[in-house]
Design an enzyme around this catalytic site. Structure first.
Site, PDB file in Angstrom:
ATOM      1  N   GLY A 221       0.323  -5.048  -0.906  1.00  0.00           N
ATOM      2  CA  GLY A 221      -0.128  -6.101  -0.007  1.00  0.00           C
ATOM      3  C   GLY A 221      -1.579  -5.925   0.371  1.00  0.00           C
ATOM      4  N   VAL A 223      -4.994  -4.972   2.862  1.00  0.00           N
ATOM      5  CA  VAL A 223      -5.476  -3.859   3.678  1.00  0.00           C
ATOM      6  C   VAL A 223      -5.044  -4.053   5.127  1.00  0.00           C
ATOM      7  CG1 VAL A 223      -7.538  -2.725   4.577  1.00  0.00           C
ATOM      8  CG2 VAL A 223      -7.411  -3.328   2.155  1.00  0.00           C
ATOM      9  N   GLU A 245      -0.565  -0.209  -2.119  1.00  0.00           N
ATOM     10  CA  GLU A 245      -1.390  -0.747  -3.208  1.00  0.00           C
ATOM     11  C   GLU A 245      -2.003  -2.018  -2.652  1.00  0.00           C
ATOM     12  OE1 GLU A 245      -2.379  -3.391  -5.632  1.00  0.00           O
ATOM     13  OE2 GLU A 245      -0.420  -3.284  -6.605  1.00  0.00           O
ATOM     14  N   CYS A 282      -2.896  -8.539  -8.307  1.00  0.00           N
ATOM     15  CA  CYS A 282      -3.726  -7.428  -7.842  1.00  0.00           C
ATOM     16  C   CYS A 282      -4.714  -6.978  -8.905  1.00  0.00           C
ATOM     17  CB  CYS A 282      -2.838  -6.269  -7.390  1.00  0.00           C
ATOM     18  SG  CYS A 282      -1.571  -5.804  -8.586  1.00  0.00           S
TER      19      CYS A 282
END
Length: 508
Positions: A221, A223, A245, A282
């Site tokens: 997800g 920060v 991650e 991502c």
């Protein structure tokens, strides 16, 4: 308790479900059942856990039509993409069955009692054991492969850890249906309740990681989400490991020779990579370095044509849509100019236009090199390959770094790019694109902060290491030892008195 809502991002309409957010009493019961399931997962051993993972894979496959249909309505990602992703999730469970049968993941080592230069030494035996119940936070962009039926669940179960999952609000029905399919497989193997469970609601997710029985947590997800989870963990009297991650711009360096030899091919690959799945991956390349020469111009012009004729991309939820719009405006304020963006006459739901932005390499800044989640890529033009050295070194660390080199490019230049990426990423891609993460023994999906907050991978066989801890037995009676540490056992690789011994092929 609040009713859980689901939203179809294609039209933006909210719909009620039969699900409810998880309250504190229910959460306590769920975690208690997970704690109780720990012993069963341990007692059945590696081989039966491998059979359980195979059973889960088969159960997910048998519910494919329901699962993919539900996910399509909740994510708008499309049937083909979701069907492939469910297959990926199934492959992950089966791969971890192979990891268990191999047994090398245990890192079993035996040092027999012996006389040493330091005197008489005791018998010491060591291997990895499960940490206990694990909290997993589902990802918005992967309703299967990084959510309830994802690699975190598969690797934790393989390690022998029950899993309590916090369902992502973008796909609560998909999460629940996935959990039901897994629970059905557990029951068929004679397992108890609590091996896998789902909680709903932000408050429940934070309460989950505060619970003293939970021994590790994992997230794919943002920060911001990671910081909130870490803050909740910090409230605990005893800390636990947290594996996140998170954010990644995944730079691509196109060297002059590569642009001259295959401009059109690279343009095709870049377009597919940064727009695929609505750019919500991502590993999406968010920044590409392209030479400011005629070959680079041809490459960028080909990219402009592809982006200009593209249709809209449906983003996963309203928050992601709004963040995408804000990020595009931020990039323009920072000096990146729009090079191509289709004009969408009407955009239903959370649909946005893909965008290609350009900037001179000398104008790169922290604002330009920050991740933009969605179908947007910035092209940074450079005059000389020497300009790449400082620019690449200034980028935030990423999951990946990619280099495209041609036959005429200087190997010393390629080596410098590779060295920078080797220090700042977890995977270096040559003449390819970072989207598409192979599920395999050698894979590493991680990188320095802010791409992740750990040294571990979240994809591949070694991701199991996150949910294991070392335990040593000193001068232990043989009957108290796990079978993998007994003298006569030969079914797995082990290091005995400093020498690596392979497993007997017949036993494997």
């Amino acid at each position: 308790m609040n009713t859980v809502l689901t939203v179809d991002p294609r039209d933006g309409r909210h719909r009620e479900t039969q699900l409810r957010e998880t309250g504190d009493p229910e959460l306590a019961s769920i975690v208690a059942r997970a704690s109780g399931a720990t012993e069963w997962l341990s007692d059945i051993g590696r081989r039966d856990r491998a059979a359980l993972l195979d059973e889960i894979a088969a159960s997910l496959d048998s519910h494919r039509t329901e699962l993919v249909g539900t996910a399509e309505r909740e994510t708008g990602l499309g049937h083909e993409r979701l069907d492939f992703e469910l297959t990926r999730a199934i492959v992950q469970f089966r791969m971890f069955g192979d990891v268990l049968r191999d047994g090398g993941y245990l890192e079993a080592a035996i040092d027999h009692a012996a006389a040493t230069p330091l005197g008489a030494a005791p018998d010491v035996r060591r291997m990895l054991v499960p940490v206990g119940p694990v909290a997993v936070f589902g990802a918005s962009n992967f309703p299967f492969a990084f959510s309830v039926a994802g690699g975190d669940t598969a690797s934790a179960l393989a390690a022998g850890c029950p899993v309590v999952l916090k369902a992502h609000p973008s796909h609560p029905l998909t999460s629940q249906a996935s959990a039901d399919a897994i629970a059905a497989a557990v029951r068929r193997r004679g397992g108890p309740e609590g091996v896998v469970a789902v909680v709903h609601g932000q408050a429940a997710g934070l309460a989950l990681v505060r619970h003293p029985a939970v021994r590790a947590a994992a997230l794919t997800g943002s920060v911001a989400a990671a910081r909130a989870i870490q803050a909740a963990i910090d409230e605990r009297p005893a800390p636990i490991p947290f594996y996140g991650e998170l954010s990644s711009v995944n730079p691509i360096a196109v060297l002059p020779g590569a642009a001259a030899e295959r401009a059109g091919q690279i343009a095709d690959g870049l377009f597919a990579s940064f727009t695929g799945s609505g750019g919500q991956l991502c590993t999406k390349p968010g920044l590409a370095f392209v030479p400011a020469d005629p070959a680079g111009d041809d490459l960028v012009e080909a990219l402009r044509a592809r982006v200009g004729s593209a249709g809209g991309a449906v983003l996963l939820n309203e928050r992601i849509r709004d963040a995408y719009v804000d990020a595009e405006a931020r990039l323009e304020r920072a000096g990146a100019r729009v090079s191509a963006r289709p004009d969408l006459a009407s955009a239903a739901g959370f649909t946005v236009a893909p965008a290609l932005l350009e900037i001179d390499i000398t104008r790169l800044s922290a604002e330009v090199t920050d991740e933009c989640f969605g179908p947007l890529m910035v092209v940074a033009r450079y005059d000389a390959v020497a300009d790449l050295d400082a620019a690449l070194a200034s980028l935030p660390p990423s999951l990946t770094g990619s280099v495209h080199a041609g036959t005429s490019d200087d190997r010393a230049v390629v080596r410098r790019v590779v060295d920078v990426f080797g220090a700042s990423t977890g995977r270096i891609v040559f003449d390819g694109y970072p989207t598409g993460v192979r599920v395999s023994w050698a894979q590493h999906h991680g990188g320095p902060w802010p791409s992740t907050n750990s040294l571990h991978t979240s994809v591949g066989a070694t991701s199991i290491r996150r949910f294991l801890r070392p335990l040593a037995w000193q001068d232990a009676p043989e009957w108290t030892l796990p079978e993998e540490l007994r003298d006569g056992y030969r079914e797995i690789p082990r290091r005995v008195d400093g020498r690596l011994e392979g497993a007997r092929p017949a036993d494997r």
